[in-house]
Design an enzyme around this catalytic site. Sequence first.
Site, PDB file in Angstrom:
ATOM      1  N   HIS A  50      -3.399   7.294   2.126  1.00 38.39           N
ATOM      2  CA  HIS A  50      -3.814   5.954   1.703  1.00 38.39           C
ATOM      3  C   HIS A  50      -5.146   5.634   2.382  1.00 38.39           C
ATOM      4  O   HIS A  50      -5.338   5.928   3.559  1.00 38.39           O
ATOM      5  CB  HIS A  50      -2.741   4.936   2.115  1.00 38.39           C
TER       6      HIS A  50
ATOM      7  N   ASN B 186     -10.214  -0.235  -0.038  1.00 32.75           N
ATOM      8  CA  ASN B 186      -8.756  -0.149  -0.072  1.00 32.75           C
ATOM      9  C   ASN B 186      -8.255  -0.773  -1.377  1.00 32.75           C
ATOM     10  O   ASN B 186      -8.366  -1.981  -1.564  1.00 32.75           O
ATOM     11  CB  ASN B 186      -8.199  -0.888   1.150  1.00 32.75           C
TER      12      ASN B 186
ATOM     13  N   CYS C  71       0.812  -1.223   0.000  1.00 28.52           N
ATOM     14  CA  CYS C  71       0.000   0.000   0.000  1.00 28.52           C
ATOM     15  C   CYS C  71       0.847   1.277   0.000  1.00 28.52           C
ATOM     16  O   CYS C  71       0.326   2.360  -0.261  1.00 28.52           O
ATOM     17  CB  CYS C  71      -0.946   0.019   1.191  1.00 28.52           C
TER      18      CYS C  71
HETATM   19  O1  UT7 Z   1      -3.776  -1.002   3.598  1.00 23.53           O
HETATM   20  C1  UT7 Z   1      -2.914  -1.793   4.350  1.00 23.53           C
HETATM   21  C2  UT7 Z   1      -2.988  -1.566   5.777  1.00 23.53           C
HETATM   22  N1  UT7 Z   1      -4.210  -2.065   6.321  1.00 23.53           N
HETATM   23  C3  UT7 Z   1      -4.740  -1.487   7.349  1.00 23.53           C
HETATM   24  O2  UT7 Z   1      -4.204  -0.489   7.754  1.00 23.53           O
HETATM   25  C4  UT7 Z   1      -5.935  -2.099   8.022  1.00 23.53           C
HETATM   26  C5  UT7 Z   1      -5.837  -1.829   9.482  1.00 23.53           C
HETATM   27  N2  UT7 Z   1      -6.870  -2.435  10.283  1.00 23.53           N
HETATM   28  C6  UT7 Z   1      -8.172  -2.116  10.216  1.00 23.53           C
HETATM   29  O3  UT7 Z   1      -8.583  -1.312   9.411  1.00 23.53           O
HETATM   30  C7  UT7 Z   1      -9.104  -2.727  11.229  1.00 23.53           C
HETATM   31  O4  UT7 Z   1      -8.345  -3.397  12.197  1.00 23.53           O
HETATM   32  C8  UT7 Z   1     -10.155  -3.706  10.620  1.00 23.53           C
HETATM   33  C9  UT7 Z   1     -11.174  -2.925   9.815  1.00 23.53           C
HETATM   34  C10 UT7 Z   1      -9.451  -4.713   9.731  1.00 23.53           C
HETATM   35  C11 UT7 Z   1     -10.888  -4.423  11.717  1.00 23.53           C
HETATM   36  O5  UT7 Z   1     -11.514  -3.495  12.601  1.00 23.53           O
HETATM   37  P1  UT7 Z   1     -11.325  -3.639  14.181  1.00 23.53           P
HETATM   38  O6  UT7 Z   1     -12.178  -2.608  14.778  1.00 23.53           O
HETATM   39  O7  UT7 Z   1      -9.855  -3.599  14.445  1.00 23.53           O
HETATM   40  O8  UT7 Z   1     -11.949  -5.051  14.463  1.00 23.53           O
HETATM   41  P2  UT7 Z   1     -11.253  -6.302  15.140  1.00 23.53           P
HETATM   42  O9  UT7 Z   1     -10.366  -7.000  14.160  1.00 23.53           O
HETATM   43  O10 UT7 Z   1     -10.675  -5.908  16.448  1.00 23.53           O
HETATM   44  O11 UT7 Z   1     -12.519  -7.220  15.382  1.00 23.53           O
HETATM   45  C12 UT7 Z   1     -13.568  -6.826  16.298  1.00 23.53           C
HETATM   46  C13 UT7 Z   1     -14.699  -7.832  16.189  1.00 23.53           C
HETATM   47  C14 UT7 Z   1     -14.220  -9.278  16.218  1.00 23.53           C
HETATM   48  O12 UT7 Z   1     -15.215 -10.013  16.930  1.00 23.53           O
HETATM   49  P3  UT7 Z   1     -14.965 -10.423  18.470  1.00 23.53           P
HETATM   50  O13 UT7 Z   1     -13.714 -11.227  18.478  1.00 23.53           O
HETATM   51  O14 UT7 Z   1     -14.835  -9.127  19.203  1.00 23.53           O
HETATM   52  O15 UT7 Z   1     -16.208 -11.195  18.794  1.00 23.53           O
HETATM   53  C15 UT7 Z   1     -14.246  -9.694  14.783  1.00 23.53           C
HETATM   54  O16 UT7 Z   1     -14.448 -11.082  14.621  1.00 23.53           O
HETATM   55  O17 UT7 Z   1     -15.331  -7.655  14.918  1.00 23.53           O
HETATM   56  C16 UT7 Z   1     -15.439  -8.918  14.255  1.00 23.53           C
HETATM   57  N3  UT7 Z   1     -15.396  -8.705  12.812  1.00 23.53           N
HETATM   58  C17 UT7 Z   1     -16.497  -8.501  12.077  1.00 23.53           C
HETATM   59  N4  UT7 Z   1     -17.799  -8.429  12.412  1.00 23.53           N
HETATM   60  C18 UT7 Z   1     -18.685  -8.182  11.422  1.00 23.53           C
HETATM   61  C19 UT7 Z   1     -14.318  -8.682  11.990  1.00 23.53           C
HETATM   62  N5  UT7 Z   1     -14.700  -8.485  10.732  1.00 23.53           N
HETATM   63  C20 UT7 Z   1     -16.057  -8.355  10.753  1.00 23.53           C
HETATM   64  C21 UT7 Z   1     -17.033  -8.133   9.764  1.00 23.53           C
HETATM   65  N6  UT7 Z   1     -18.329  -8.060  10.155  1.00 23.53           N
HETATM   66  N7  UT7 Z   1     -16.718  -7.986   8.463  1.00 23.53           N
END
Ligand code: UT7
Length: 333
Positions: free
Chosen positions: A258, A288, A117
């Site tokens: 980005h 993205n 990225c």
């Molecule tokens: O471009 C390259 C660089 N990439 C990035 O910079 C991405 C950086 N990271 C992010 O943007 C975020 O971490 C994400 C969008 C990927 C995830 O968001 P988050 O707020 O960090 O969520 P999380 O991974 O901490 O997950 C929270 C909860 C989890 O459930 P539990 O374990 O709390 O029960 C996940 O399983 O959200 C759940 N979850 C979802 N729920 C509904 C993860 N994906 C989804 C989904 N729909 N699509």
Amino acid sequence: MVPGHFGARITGVGHYVPDHVMRNADFEKMFETSDDWIVSRTGMRERRYAEPHQAASDLATIAAQHALERAGLHGRDIDCFIVATVTPDYQFPATACIVAANLGAVGRAAFDLEIACSGFIYALSTAASFIRAGIFARVMVIGAEKLSGITNMTDRGTAILFGDGAGAVIVERTELDSDSFLACELGSDGSNPDMLCVKAGGSRNPITPELIDTHKNKMFMSGREIFKYAVNKMVETSKNVIATAGLTTDDISWVIPHQANRRIIEAAAKRLDVDREKVVINIEKYGNTSSATIPIALSEMIEKDAMKAGDLILFTGFGGGLSWGSIAWRWSA
Ligand code: UT7
């Protein structure tokens, strides 16, 4: 950064996104998720997916044609083509060679640059440096990705994030006193490459049926860890390039970051103390698209006629590697 004999400026910008719109509701049919969750956690509503027959070079070629038209140039007017991509047409040859040939520029220099990225930031810095050193007079920089091809559609944590598209800029020689390239800072940390990667298909883990069955030929990401890293590095390098350019964050006209997550962008903008209206966000439409997010956003700004001569643009990005970088760029019409 020591100035060379020449300056560099952008004279043409273009972009292309495929027609097929993938909405949040489409993912609700594939796994347990919701439009609400996706919008509130990422800011994304839609992304575009290329057709099966379209490869990265096809997207890149259309974006580059668009940039050439805007600059009033032909493919043969370009001395060097750089394509930043993690989804090349082939392992080799370079996608840039194919794009140059598509544009009637056989014989010109062409190469790919793979730093995920951060690709556009690295490629623009490379192009501007070639020009300042007097090696080339015009360089086409393209960020082009078909991420739908390496997305694990069974993993709700990553499937919703990525889209396809391409953006292109023509960087051209100018007088030293009208140089746009004020400062850049690039960095990397490869001590934990698994944080954001495609594990199979390279020389570390050659592809096997078992690796395909377990989706190791698709993207994997430790999103939560990367989130914090992204904000910190974007803020740190942004502050550094603005200071290196002898300016302050009050001088910034536009931040073109980005587009990985709206919350990352807003957290970084807040820590930089930059007004929200100066921060360009189009993540709701395209998700993205890795190396393509910044040039697509820039191209849309040009379409809106938002950019004025003298504007100070801060480009900042972050991605797999891990890798990051920022550029302070003075817009010249
Ligand atoms: O471009 C390259 C660089 N990439 C990035 O910079 C991405 C950086 N990271 C992010 O943007 C975020 O971490 C994400 C969008 C990927 C995830 O968001 P988050 O707020 O960090 O969520 P999380 O991974 O901490 O997950 C929270 C909860 C989890 O459930 P539990 O374990 O709390 O029960 C996940 O399983 O959200 C759940 N979850 C979802 N729920 C509904 C993860 N994906 C989804 C989904 N729909 N699509």
